[in-house]
Design a protein around this motif. Structure first.
Motif, mmCIF file in Angstrom:
data_model
loop_
_atom_site.group_PDB
_atom_site.id
_atom_site.type_symbol
_atom_site.label_atom_id
_atom_site.label_comp_id
_atom_site.label_asym_id
_atom_site.label_seq_id
_atom_site.Cartn_x
_atom_site.Cartn_y
_atom_site.Cartn_z
ATOM 1 N N GLY A 79 0.798 -1.224 0.000
ATOM 2 C CA GLY A 79 0.000 0.000 0.000
ATOM 3 C C GLY A 79 0.826 1.267 0.000
ATOM 4 O O GLY A 79 0.345 2.335 -0.372
ATOM 5 N N VAL A 80 2.070 1.167 0.428
ATOM 6 C CA VAL A 80 2.978 2.314 0.485
ATOM 7 C C VAL A 80 4.295 1.872 -0.140
ATOM 8 O O VAL A 80 4.827 0.812 0.208
ATOM 9 C CB VAL A 80 3.213 2.756 1.955
ATOM 10 C CG1 VAL A 80 4.223 3.867 2.034
ATOM 11 C CG2 VAL A 80 1.912 3.164 2.607
ATOM 12 N N PRO A 81 4.846 2.657 -1.064
ATOM 13 C CA PRO A 81 6.119 2.254 -1.677
ATOM 14 C C PRO A 81 7.294 2.451 -0.712
ATOM 15 O O PRO A 81 7.280 3.333 0.134
ATOM 16 C CB PRO A 81 6.252 3.193 -2.883
ATOM 17 C CG PRO A 81 5.431 4.381 -2.534
ATOM 18 C CD PRO A 81 4.315 3.894 -1.651
ATOM 19 N N ASP A 82 8.296 1.606 -0.864
ATOM 20 C CA ASP A 82 9.501 1.725 -0.064
ATOM 21 C C ASP A 82 10.244 2.993 -0.451
ATOM 22 O O ASP A 82 10.324 3.349 -1.625
ATOM 23 C CB ASP A 82 10.399 0.500 -0.290
ATOM 24 C CG ASP A 82 11.691 0.590 0.490
ATOM 25 O OD1 ASP A 82 11.660 1.063 1.642
ATOM 26 O OD2 ASP A 82 12.737 0.182 -0.054
ATOM 27 N N SER A 83 10.768 3.687 0.548
ATOM 28 C CA SER A 83 11.563 4.888 0.302
ATOM 29 C C SER A 83 12.474 5.131 1.494
ATOM 30 O O SER A 83 12.269 4.575 2.575
ATOM 31 C CB SER A 83 10.648 6.106 0.085
ATOM 32 O OG SER A 83 9.928 6.385 1.273
ATOM 33 N N LEU A 84 13.468 5.951 1.285
ATOM 34 C CA LEU A 84 14.390 6.279 2.369
ATOM 35 C C LEU A 84 13.675 6.953 3.538
ATOM 36 O O LEU A 84 13.900 6.574 4.695
ATOM 37 C CB LEU A 84 15.548 7.147 1.859
ATOM 38 C CG LEU A 84 16.593 7.529 2.909
ATOM 39 C CD1 LEU A 84 17.253 6.280 3.485
ATOM 40 C CD2 LEU A 84 17.623 8.458 2.315
ATOM 41 N N PRO A 85 12.791 7.933 3.298
ATOM 42 C CA PRO A 85 12.083 8.538 4.442
ATOM 43 C C PRO A 85 11.250 7.524 5.235
ATOM 44 O O PRO A 85 11.184 7.606 6.462
ATOM 45 C CB PRO A 85 11.182 9.591 3.798
ATOM 46 C CG PRO A 85 11.855 9.948 2.522
ATOM 47 C CD PRO A 85 12.501 8.674 2.056
ATOM 48 N N LEU A 86 10.654 6.564 4.550
ATOM 49 C CA LEU A 86 9.878 5.543 5.255
ATOM 50 C C LEU A 86 10.786 4.666 6.114
ATOM 51 O O LEU A 86 10.429 4.302 7.243
ATOM 52 C CB LEU A 86 9.092 4.684 4.262
ATOM 53 C CG LEU A 86 8.133 3.669 4.869
ATOM 54 C CD1 LEU A 86 7.089 4.357 5.733
ATOM 55 C CD2 LEU A 86 7.467 2.861 3.771
ATOM 56 N N ARG A 87 11.956 4.345 5.627
ATOM 57 C CA ARG A 87 12.916 3.575 6.418
ATOM 58 C C ARG A 87 13.359 4.354 7.645
ATOM 59 O O ARG A 87 13.487 3.801 8.738
ATOM 60 C CB ARG A 87 14.140 3.216 5.587
ATOM 61 C CG ARG A 87 13.861 2.231 4.492
ATOM 62 C CD ARG A 87 15.113 1.945 3.711
ATOM 63 N NE ARG A 87 14.777 1.381 2.417
ATOM 64 C CZ ARG A 87 15.644 1.151 1.465
ATOM 65 N NH1 ARG A 87 16.921 1.449 1.649
ATOM 66 N NH2 ARG A 87 15.271 0.642 0.325
ATOM 67 N N VAL A 88 13.595 5.641 7.467
ATOM 68 C CA VAL A 88 14.006 6.488 8.593
ATOM 69 C C VAL A 88 12.907 6.521 9.648
ATOM 70 O O VAL A 88 13.170 6.406 10.853
ATOM 71 C CB VAL A 88 14.366 7.912 8.104
ATOM 72 C CG1 VAL A 88 14.537 8.873 9.272
ATOM 73 C CG2 VAL A 88 15.617 7.878 7.248
ATOM 74 N N VAL A 89 11.655 6.654 9.221
ATOM 75 C CA VAL A 89 10.526 6.666 10.151
ATOM 76 C C VAL A 89 10.439 5.339 10.896
ATOM 77 O O VAL A 89 10.221 5.305 12.114
ATOM 78 C CB VAL A 89 9.212 6.989 9.410
ATOM 79 C CG1 VAL A 89 7.996 6.711 10.276
ATOM 80 C CG2 VAL A 89 9.209 8.432 8.938
#
Length: 115
Positions: A79-89
């Motif tokens: 539902g949400v693409p992987d990204s650097l900001p998501l990893r940081v969160v």
């Protein structure tokens, strides 16, 4: 590799949240002890962590952790693409709980071993 991060975070966060909220009768101790500021009670008062501040902080941490958990599940479900900001969160949510637990453990150990 990123899927492993989100799967691990999604498994670890509920355990850490349980440890934060329900471990060692922390909430019972908070309820039973008066938590007045040091300026109001110089002998037994607390410097900062009044009951109101503890309430706001713990509820805020719980909201952040549950939001973090939801984001990890959404990413794993596509539902949400992987990204650097998501990893940081995702990592920041785990670090927030770990730092909070470390602080509480330190305070509990110092309180229990005080002369």
């Amino acid at each position: 590799m990123p899927r492993d991060l989100y799967a691990t975070v999604a498994q670890v966060l509920p355990v850490l949240l349980l440890a934060l909220v329900f471990e060692s009768r922390h909430l019972e101790r908070l309820r039973s002890r008066p938590r007045r500021l040091r300026r109001d009670d110089p002998a037994n008062g607390v410097r900062f962590w009044t009951k109101g501040r503890v309430r706001v902080y713990l509820l805020s941490v719980a909201v952040v952790v549950l939001g973090d958990l939801g984001l990890c599940v959404l990413m794993l479900a596509g539902g949400v693409p992987d990204s650097l900001p998501l990893r940081v969160v995702a990592v920041a949510g785990v670090l927030l709980v770990l730092v909070t637990l470390l602080f509480r453990i330190t305070v509990d150990v110092l309180d229990a071993t005080r002369d």
